[in-house]
Design a protein around this motif. Structure first.
Motif, mmCIF file in Angstrom:
data_model
loop_
_atom_site.group_PDB
_atom_site.id
_atom_site.type_symbol
_atom_site.label_atom_id
_atom_site.label_comp_id
_atom_site.label_asym_id
_atom_site.label_seq_id
_atom_site.Cartn_x
_atom_site.Cartn_y
_atom_site.Cartn_z
ATOM 1 N N THR A 269 -5.480 -6.841 2.800
ATOM 2 C CA THR A 269 -5.139 -5.951 3.923
ATOM 3 C C THR A 269 -4.484 -6.828 4.991
ATOM 4 N N THR B 281 -4.771 -2.398 8.096
ATOM 5 C CA THR B 281 -4.044 -1.503 7.204
ATOM 6 C C THR B 281 -4.937 -1.097 6.041
ATOM 7 N N GLN B 282 -4.435 -0.120 5.277
ATOM 8 C CA GLN B 282 -5.051 0.189 3.992
ATOM 9 C C GLN B 282 -5.029 -1.052 3.119
ATOM 10 N N ALA C 116 -4.765 2.002 8.986
ATOM 11 C CA ALA C 116 -5.361 2.721 7.859
ATOM 12 C C ALA C 116 -5.894 4.063 8.334
ATOM 13 N N TYR D 169 0.806 -1.228 0.000
ATOM 14 C CA TYR D 169 0.000 0.000 0.000
ATOM 15 C C TYR D 169 0.839 1.279 0.000
ATOM 16 N N ASN E 166 4.356 2.858 -4.810
ATOM 17 C CA ASN E 166 3.662 2.898 -6.090
ATOM 18 C C ASN E 166 4.571 2.378 -7.190
ATOM 19 N N ILE F 168 -3.974 -3.026 -0.133
ATOM 20 C CA ILE F 168 -2.788 -2.878 -0.983
ATOM 21 C C ILE F 168 -3.226 -2.459 -2.388
ATOM 22 N N ALA F 169 -2.301 -1.874 -3.107
ATOM 23 C CA ALA F 169 -2.606 -1.399 -4.458
ATOM 24 C C ALA F 169 -2.991 -2.572 -5.348
#
Lengths: 432, 557
Positions: A336, A244-245, A236, A170, A173, A247-248
């Motif tokens: 997550t 957590t946030q 998050a 997350y 990038n 993940i992408a």
């Protein structure tokens, strides 16, 4: 003790050739471990069936009238146990109704478009998805086991890998393919660091790896809870849940059988790792050292091997495999990380490795079996009302029987002795 | 009580741990059983104490045959045993330990502790044991704990007391005390069987000494007897091994060990030891087991840290080198314990044959094992060394001892090497394998390898050595020619001083002490090592035939 039991007639055709006593002995022992494992499975299934039957209210009711209607009582018990196992099978391998539905479709294209095909393969896909982390975590125990180390630290290594994989998932990038590779490697490194730590502590201080890895499990469990409790760390933003946030999406493991099935690249990674561990153990100098150190550390030292370095290295690789198990969960199904993400993988890993006799191929088989049990249990509960926990009981029974070969030998030797001379019908009985 | 053993035989597989052993113990006597580790002392006592059943032979008590199915029977017959490792509950008092297993309840149904305490106090007083019944065992020194064991046996009415290596754990002062107690016990009519491998103690305390070797009684002596005589009996020379051997042609010094010292918790097992070995010569290190030979070999291989001294091979200092770099520097090693240190039992013969070479070409490239090369090597070695195995894939642990040793030897001499260190290379092997191993070792010497043989078998030393060093308590007590009489070696092995007292003196085959008058060393440019007690540079050649023919007459009756 090592005479092949009547249940393994396969051992006989080789007996005629001119072979040394040692070879006979070794074969007998190996056969007997495989035999014992298979018999342990059978014993556990039988016992599990009895348990499901006699925790079922309808069955218990029928048994209270046992003396007036004994047939009914036995039939009810059989129905309950059989129904449970059928539901398990339908949830984990295939459901005949879905297969029938597939063949009732007018054309293949409609079958595919309306997801009839996916439905047929859904149970197998779920089994594979469940088996993926079990195989990887099982390898994390089986590999160090070959080098004489008992890795109880699957949980801590899993958490280490999960933290790395999730954070890289997350917080960074990256383009699609690169992101997956980075996260997977991160998971490996996170687990490897904790495995290495346990191995290195043993190498330097002689502290037993079992104690060290168990303690590290607690350390990592609370460390994860701590990380997830603060926004400045991994929690998050915009909530107070310990999670957590996500993940992408670039970091998701690719699905490999369409969007309706969860089976993903993680399963292939697990199979590749099993092959890799086999190759490492049997085809490389590193594996030669691992096996030698595990079989006789003293002779290995005399032969110039650095025993301590091998301990640290094998635990690092083992930990890395547990980290990959975490990556497969975070990047394949959960996306997550929360304080329960590690589930019971640490303990299940030991079970899988034990059932797999510490060999990579065995671990894959055991992982698939337990994956199937996990995948089938929700459907079983819905269909027959048997609680999901029965699956855990069966798992526990398998381990109990595998861990106590004398128990299995006693149980089955008795029956084998009584049935001597009719061994063919007996082995048919096993297959039925 | 008169105890007699007649023809006791106990076999474990093919190995006869006890082979027709007969001995009798008269009342009030100390009968010492002397022998090296593995001679069969412990097995014999386990038979006597009912822990194992003999295959043949019988036990007679006062002339009547007795059968001991378990220690309980033996105890009932009046036999008591004090094990080397005490069987005491540390957190119990002396009295509780003594009563354990034979607890007597008083009228109330409770333990009658008062009676036990009184018994312990009585026995302690009678034999001057100085043991307090209420002391906690864990707080007592080892010597006193041993007395608690003795009291345990006495309370059970033991009339024959077996003491298994009783002095192994005692200080010299405690040993003296133990001897005083033994004399008091025998004075009161109790017999004592005293098991030991320490010559001096046996001499000091025993009325009769029976020497065991390889499961057989090789001699019985009644003191006074010389330690040399006992040492020679213990290590034995009754098997004549004849391996034809040419004269050694020693070259340059290859292995140079100077002032090597190893420390452990118990002291200095290797204490400032020095020797040199030249190319093409065999140095035989003789000595009774447990005088630091194991530690010396491990230190030479880098398996045990040294506190002082140096090890040099062809001028390369290996003192701090790892085991692997020593192997790479050309040291071949046949360890004393072949199943623990020499082989990985569950590995195949082929794998064991590359156990210290698997990471070198041609057996590997990069991290890949080259299994074909490993197999080819195995096929060649199995052929060359006549290793009797079902196939190269057979687990090495299933081979016979002789074939296991061949695997190790084939591996070690199969790679490039300049030094061969072999510890007890033929222990437990049959005669055929012994001959094979000896021939191979001599072949190595003839190829110019510097060979060190560590053996507690004098036969082996005589059969192989071009020069003999005798080790006692971590030191070399003397260097001798191979023609030296066994009695002289026995004396050195028992810690006798280097009697010649003349630096450079050598006792020749004829037993005559000669002074090395500067006889030409084979390598004149090599300065004589100043720290060696005897003349290492004495050429072995002139005395060589003596090794074959000049062996002194047998001393055993």
């Amino acid at each position: 003790m090592t005479t092949p039991s009547p249940a393994t007639p396969a051992a006989e055709p080789q007996a005629g050739r001119d072979r040394s006593f040692g070879e006979h002995l070794r074969d007998a022992i190996q056969d007997s471990t495989v035999t014992v494992t298979v018999l342990a499975l059978i014993a556990a299934v039988v016992l599990g069936g009895l348990l499901t039957a006699f925790t079922n209210n309808a069955v218990l009711h029928a048994w209270s009238d046992f003396f007036s209607a004994p047939g009914n009582a036995i039939a009810k018990a059989w129905d309950a146990a059989a129904g449970t196992y059928v539901a398990l099978f339908e949830g984990s391998v295939f459901n005949p109704h879905d297969v029938a539905a597939l063949f009732q479709q007018a054309s293949i294209s409609t079958a595919i478009h309306d997801n009839y095909l996916s439905k047929v393969f859904y149970p197998l896909s779920e089994t594979a998805v469940q088996a993926t982390p079990l195989i990887l975590a099982g390898l994390a125990v089986a590999l160090p086991y070959q080098a004489g180390m008992f890795n109880i630290g699957g949980q801590s290594q899993f958490i280490g890998g999960a933290i790395m994989a999730a954070w890289l998932g997350y917080a960074v990038n990256l383009p699609f393919f690169v992101h997956v590779v980075v996260c997977v490697l991160g998971g490996f490194v996170g687990g490897a660091a904790l495995g290495w730590l346990a191995g290195e502590i043993k190498a330097r201080t002689g502290a037993h790896e079992v104690v060290v890895t168990i303690m590290l499990n607690y350390v990592m469990q609370y460390f994860l809870a701590y990380l997830l409790s603060s926004h400045s760390l991994m929690q998050a933003p915009g909530g107070s849940n310990s999670i957590t946030q996500a993940i992408a999406s670039n970091a998701h493991l690719s699905l490999i059988a369409g969007t309706h099935l969860r089976i993903n690249v993680g399963f292939l990674i697990a199979l590749a790792c099993a092959f890799g561990v086999w190759w490492l153990l049997n085809r490389t100098t590193t594996g030669f050292e691992f096996r030698s150190v595990g079989a006789n550390a003293s002779a290995s030292r005399v032969a110039g091997m650095n025993v301590e370095r091998n301990w640290a290295l094998v635990m690092a690789i083992g930990g890395g495999l547990a980290g990959l198990a975490a990556a497969s969960v975070i990047m394949g199904t959960d996306f997550t990380l929360n304080p329960q993400s590690y589930g019971t993988y640490g303990i299940d890993a030991i079970t899988v490795a034990l059932l797999g006799l510490g060999r990579p191929g065995g671990v894959v088989a055991a992982g698939l079996l337990f994956g199937a049990l996990h995948a089938g249990s929700p459907g079983m509960q819905t269909a027959t009302g048997t609680p999901v926990q029965i699956v855990q009981v069966i798992q526990a029974l398998i381990v109990l029987f595998v861990a106590a070969p004398p128990l299995v030998r006693t149980v089955f030797r008795l029956r084998a002795a009584r049935a001597r001379g009719v061994s063919t019908s007996m082995s048919k009985g096993w297959n039925a | 009580m008169e105890l007699e053993l007649r023809g006791i035989t106990k076999r474990f597989g093919l190995l006869a741990a006890n082979d027709g052993i007969s001995l009798s113990v008269a009342p009030g006597q100390v009968h010492a059983l002397l022998g090296e580790n593995g001679a069969g002392k412990t097995t014999l006592m386990n038979v006597l104490y009912g822990l194992t059943q003999p295959d043949e032979g019988e036990i007679l008590i006062d002339g009547k045959p007795a059968r001991f199915g378990s220690p309980r029977d033996a105890i009932a017959a009046g036999i008591g045993m004090v094990h080397q490792h005490f069987m005491l509950v540390p957190v119990f008092t002396v009295a509780d330990n003594v009563t354990l297993g034979i607890e007597e309840a008083g009228r109330s149904g409770l333990l009658d502790r008062r009676k036990t305490r009184r018994d312990v106090a009585d026995l302690s007083h009678r034999y001057g044991l100085d043991v307090k019944p209420d002391a906690l065992v864990e707080e007592l020194p080892v010597g006193i704990q041993q007395r608690v064991e003795i009291i345990k046996a006495l309370v059970r009415q033991a009339r024959v007391l077996i003491l298994d290596e009783p002095t192994a754990v005692l200080t010299p002062a405690e040993t003296e005390e133990l001897f005083r107690i033994i004399r008091q016990l025998t004075g009161a009519g109790t017999s004592v069987i005293f098991i030991s491998h320490k010559l001096r103690e046996v001499q000091a305390i025993a009325d009769t000494i029976t020497v065991l070797r390889r499961g057989q009684v090789v001699g019985q002596r009644t003191p006074p007897v010389t330690e040399d005589d006992l040492a020679a009996l213990m290590v034995g020379r009754n098997v004549q091994l004849r391996v034809s051997k040419d004269l050694a042609k020693p070259g340059e010094v290859v292995l140079d060990v100077a002032g090597l010292t190893v420390a452990d918790a118990g002291g200095l097992p290797v204490n400032g030891l020095s020797f040199q070995v030249r190319a093409g010569e065999i140095l035989g290190i003789a000595g009774v087991q447990g005088n630091g030979q194991t530690e010396l070999c491990e230190a030479l291989m880098g398996l045990r840290p040294t506190t002082a001294g140096s090890v040099t091979v062809e001028g390369h200092d290996l003192t701090r080198a790892s085991p692997r770099s020593r192997l790479r520097a050309g040291v071949a090693y046949v360890p004393e314990d072949r199943t623990d240190d020499g082989l990985v039992g569950s590995f195949s013969v082929a794998e064991n044959l590359v156990l210290d070479m698997y990471d070198r070409a041609p057996y590997s490239s990069g991290i890949n094992l080259n299994l074909a090369a490993v197999r080819e090597n195995a096929a060649a070695r199995i052929e060359e060394f006549d290793i009797r195995t079902g196939s190269a894939a057979t687990a090495a642990g299933t081979l016979s001892g002789g074939n296991q040793q061949k695997v190790i030897l084939a591996r070690e001499v199969g790679r490039e090497h300049k030094v061969l260190i072999a510890s007890q290379p033929t222990r437990g092997l049959d005669v055929g394998s012994i001959e094979f191993v000896h021939r191979r070792i001599i072949q190595q010497r003839d190829h110019g390898v510097a060979v060190v043989i560590v053996s507690s078998e004098l036969d082996e030393i005589y059969a192989l050595a071009d020069r003999i060093a005798v080790m006692y308590e971590g030191k070399i007590t003397g260097f001798r020619d191979p023609g030296v009489p066994a009695a002289e070696l026995g004396r050195l092995m028992a810690g006798g001083a280097d009697s010649t007292g003349i630096p450079g003196a050598v006792v020749g085959a004829d037993g005559v002490t000669r002074v090395d008058d500067g006889g030409e060393p084979p390598a004149p440019d090599e300065p004589p090592a100043p720290d060696e007690p005897a003349a290492p540079d004495e050429p072995a050649a002139p005395d060589e035939p003596a090794a074959q023919d000049g062996q002194p007459a047998q001393e055993e009756a």
